[in-house]
Every structure is written in structure tokens, then in C-alpha cells.
Design a protein around this motif. Structure first.
Motif, short mmCIF file in Angstrom:
data_model
loop_
_atom_site.label_atom_id
_atom_site.label_comp_id
_atom_site.label_asym_id
_atom_site.label_seq_id
_atom_site.Cartn_x
_atom_site.Cartn_y
_atom_site.Cartn_z
N GLU A 29 -11.69 -8.08 1.29
CA GLU A 29 -11.11 -7.06 0.41
C GLU A 29 -11.16 -5.67 1.05
N LEU B 78 -8.82 -5.42 4.02
CA LEU B 78 -7.42 -5.35 3.58
C LEU B 78 -7.07 -3.94 3.09
N LYS B 79 -8.03 -3.35 2.38
CA LYS B 79 -7.81 -1.99 1.87
C LYS B 79 -7.63 -1.01 3.03
N GLN B 80 -8.46 -1.16 4.05
CA GLN B 80 -8.36 -0.24 5.20
C GLN B 80 -7.00 -0.39 5.88
N VAL B 81 -6.56 -1.64 6.01
CA VAL B 81 -5.28 -1.91 6.67
C VAL B 81 -4.12 -1.34 5.84
N GLU B 82 -4.24 -1.51 4.53
CA GLU B 82 -3.18 -1.02 3.63
C GLU B 82 -3.07 0.50 3.67
N ASN B 83 -4.26 1.15 3.65
CA ASN B 83 -4.28 2.61 3.49
C ASN B 83 -4.14 3.40 4.78
N ASP B 84 -4.28 2.74 5.91
CA ASP B 84 -4.35 3.51 7.15
C ASP B 84 -3.46 2.83 8.21
N SER B 85 -2.35 3.48 8.53
CA SER B 85 -1.41 2.85 9.47
C SER B 85 -2.02 2.73 10.86
N ARG C 139 -3.88 -0.39 10.86
CA ARG C 139 -2.88 -1.47 10.84
C ARG C 139 -2.28 -1.70 12.23
#
Ligand SMILES: Cc1ncc(COP(=O)(O)O)c(C=O)c1O
Length: 411
Positions: free
Chosen positions: A154, A157-164, A167
Motif C-alpha cells: 500500500e 503504491l502510494k509513493q508511486v502514485e504521488n511521485d512521478s 514512478r
């Protein structure tokens, strides 16, 4: 109000919360169910003989003190050779000695994550890792639930979602875990963590930093640790092994030591940027000799019988506790991971249980806040290769009598 007066008040507050810490002197006739000397090496004649042999055979020209920081006068061919020996034993490219596990974690975590990087850590990691993170230039530091694969997923995933940048793989994410947790005694699901990190960070910007303090000597072939037991050395960016626990490089030498296992570039980086390595006097010859002695024993498989004995004792205690706990609901719960030398006895009244055990000559420790969160108080019991079945049975009888007496008083 004077400064010392304010100290007294702070201590008084802790006293009222029953949380004041005190130094105690161990009674040599008590039975040790508490120390981290899991293999009982600190009292082992084999270890003593090996260490004395190395010390006695050192040439007269061998200085006993290191003479300075590793970067000034404190380095030696002996230290570098030892680092190679230890790294080879752990199937790692290189190793770098630190004066303690605390220094190693502070050095690594304060310097390795780069400005803005993300650190994701198990909520129960050791205070030394927190200290390192506090000094780090990293950006977000986010905890995940203890040893919970879903929680790590979780958070990642949040880090990936919030930070390009995360990503795209342009920002590093450090995942900080231990292999065995000192207070819970449980073993981390390392392989599952690796799968999750590789899944969510496919660009390779996820880096594991693992502290093997409590697994060293106890887990893995010849005591190499949990990472080697699982064969995941290559998945770990940095491994920290401390020598002050099962490897007994403490007590006699009054000092703890550790090695950081990593790639050569990371080693060089630490030599340049880890302040807990740079600005401290390097280990002197007797300390290096203690490490050498214990790693020669490990390497030759001479500690495996201790590992084996320890595992048998663990099974013995585990089976007894599993019978007792269900008979005492609300008063005793056992947290124990198979193979771990650390047992966690959860009880609402840990102080009373620990006191009774101490009075009967068994050293066990109550673990109270702030060492563990409120509500997670417990009595910690550690087994050692040098404990006997009789000692364990004696302690179990004490536990049972206490449980019976407490049940009656609660009626
Ligand atoms: C998980 C863990 N890491 C690091 C340390 C610190 O190691 P050292 O005692 O060698 O400073 C400890 C012990 O206190 C520990 O339990």
C-alpha cells in the motif's frame, strides 16, 4: 529552576509511570534467559581459546590500540583482511567495519539516501535506524505495519502514485527492515517483501537495507544469517550484521561492533560520507581479533553444534508454552516465531511476572513503554545454547505457579 532539578523532575515523571530506566548488575549465579548471547559464545571455552590464541600469537610489534580514525591512523592491513574474510563468509562483495551496530545503522541511513529520496520502514525497526533516518537528507520517511506485506504494498503504491520521479525510477526508495525483531522475536517475510518491491518498482529504484543483528550466528548455514538462508543476498542493497549479540564480541571487550555488507562503490561512499565511521576512533587490535576469532569459528562450522542445541531448546520451550498459554486466556499470550530464540510473553502484568522470575533466579526482562508502544508490554525470554532442559523446566514451573497464584487472586 536549575538544570539538574529539571532532570530530577523528568526522572520522577518516569518513576511515576513505572518507566524509569536503571542500570543493573547481573548476578552471576542467576540463569540467563535475557541476554542476546544466543550461542553462549561469551562463556564458550572454544571461543576463549581461539581469541586468546590470536592475541597471544600477535607479533610484539602489533599495536594494541588503533591510534585514530580509520581515515587517519586507525586503518590496518589486519582490519582490511578481516573485512574481506567477513564479507566472503556472508557472500557479499565487500564489508566495512563499524564500531557498533548503532554506528552502522546511523552511518548508513544518514548518508546513503540522497536528498529527496523516500525511506519506507517497518514500524518496529531499531532506535539506531530511526537515529540514522533523523539525520538523513531523505524526503518522505513512511512506516508500514510491522512485517505486513500488504501494508508495504500500500505504502509503495502510494509513493508511486504521488511521485512521478519514483514512478520513473529517478527517485530512490529505501526499504528498511530487520530479519528478526529484537522485542517480538519474529522473522520478517523477506522474500514476499522483495516480490512486492520488484512488482511496484520495476525500474530497480527500490533498495533494501536489512539489519541482521539478531539473526547473525543463529540463522542460516553456519550462522550466516537469514538473508543467506533464503538465498536473497543479491536482492539486498545493504546488510548490517552486528557482532555484539550471538557473536559475543562484547562483555569481555566492552564494545560492540558491526559490519556493513555492500558493493565496493557503496563502501567507498560510506568511507567518505558516513560520519559515524569518519569521526570516531577505529577498532583496536583486540576488538578485531575478537571478530576474527568468532568468524573463524563460524566459517569452520564450529558454532553449528551450538546452533543445533539452541534449536532443540527452542522447540522444547515452544511446545511447553503452547500447552500453557491456552489454559490462561487473558493472562498469557505467546508470540513466538518458529526457530527464533526470542519468546515474547504478552501479559497485562509483565512487571509482576518478571519480578517473580527474578526472585527465583531466572533473568527475564519486562519490556515496557517507551521501548515498546503502550499496550504492547511483555516479558521477553531469550534462550541460549548454554541453557539446559532443567533450567527451562525450572523456569516453566515458576511461570505455572505464578499463573495459578494470579488466577486465584483474580477470582
Ligand atoms: C536490531 C538492532 N540493530 C542494531 C542494534 C545496535 O547494535 P549494537 O548493540 O552493536 O550497537 C541493536 C541492539 O541493540 C539491535 O537490536
Amino acid at each position: 529552576m536549575s538544570l539538574v532539578h529539571s532532570f530530577r523532575q523528568a526522572l520522577q515523571k518516569r518513576e511515576l509511570k513505572s518507566a524509569r530506566r536503571r542500570l543493573t548488575i547481573p548476578n552471576p549465579s542467576s540463569i540467563d534467559f535475557s541476554s542476546n548471547d544466543f550461542l553462549s559464545l561469551s562463556t564458550s571455552p572454544v571461543y576463549r581459546a581461539k581469541l586468546l590464541h590470536i592475541l597471544n600469537n600477535a607479533p610484539p610489534s602489533q599495536p594494541l590500540a588503533s591510534g585514530g580514525s580509520r581515515l587517519l591512523d586507525g586503518n590496518s592491513a589486519y582490519a582490511e583482511e578481516l573485512e574481506k574474510f567477513v564479507a566472503e563468509f556472508h557472500n557479499a562483495p565487500t564489508g566495512l567495519l563499524f564500531n557498533s551496530g548503532f554506528d552502522a545503522n546511523v552511518g548508513v541511513l544518514s548518508s546513503v539516501p540522497q536528498p529527496g529520496d523516500v525511506i519506507v520502514y517497518d514500524e518496529l525497526i531499531h532506535a539506531s535506524a530511526h537515529e540514522g533516518m533523523r539525520l538523513s537528507r531523505a524526503g518522505p520517511r513512511v512506516s508500514f505495519k510491522h512485517s505486513c506485506v500488504e501494508s508495504l504494498r500500500e505504502i509503495l503504491l502510494k509513493q508511486v502514485e504521488n511521485d512521478s520521479l519514483v514512478r520513473d525510477g529517478r527517485r530512490n526508495v529505501f526499504i528498511v527492515i530487520e530479519s528478526i525483531y529484537s522485542m517480538e522475536g519474529d522473522v520478517a517475510p523477506i522474500k514476499e517483501f522483495v516480490r512486492v518491491a520488484e512488482d511496484i518498482l520495476p525500474k530497480g529504484n527500490g533498495y533494501f537495507i536489512i539489519d541482521e543483528a539478531h539473526a547473525t550466528g543463529v540463522f542460516g548455514p553456519r550462522g550466516t544469517g537469514l538473508v543467506q538462508e533464503l538465498g536473497v543476498e543479491e536482492k539486498m542493497f545493504i546488510r548490517v550484521h552486528t557482532f555484539g549479540k550471538a557473536l559475543a564480541c562484547h562483555g569481555a571487550l566492552m564494545m560492540y561492533q558491526a559490519v556493513v555488507l555492500c558493493c565496493p562503490d557503496t563502501r567507498d561512499y560510506l568511507i567518505n560520507y558516513a560520519r559515524s565511521l569518519i569521526y570516531t576512533t577505529a577498532l583496536g587490535f583486540p576488538f578485531l581479533a575478537a571478530i576474527r576469532a568468532v568468524y573463524e569459528l563460524l566459517s569452520a562450522g564450529e558454532t553449528e553444534p551450538f546452533q543445533h542445541t539452541l534449536q532443540q531448546l527452542i522447540l522444547h520451550l515452544h511446545s511447553q508454552l503452547m500447552e500453557i498459554a491456552p489454559l490462561n486466556p487473558g493472562l498469557l499470550e505467546i508470540d513466538h516465531f518458529p526457530g527464533s530464540p526470542i519468546f515474547s510473553l504478552r501479559t497485562p502484568i509483565p512487571r509482576q511476572l518478571a519480578d517473580v522470575c527474578q526472585r527465583k533466579g531466572f533473568v527475564v526482562r519486562k519490556i515496557m513503554p517507551p521501548t515498546v508502544p503502550a499496550g504492547k508490554e511483555r516479558v521477553r525470554v531469550c534462550l541460549h545454547a548454554g541453557n539446559t532442559l532443567d533450567e527451562i523446566d525450572g523456569w516453566v514451573r515458576t511461570l505455572q505457579s505464578w499463573l495459578e497464584a494470579t488466577q486465584i487472586s483474580l477470582l
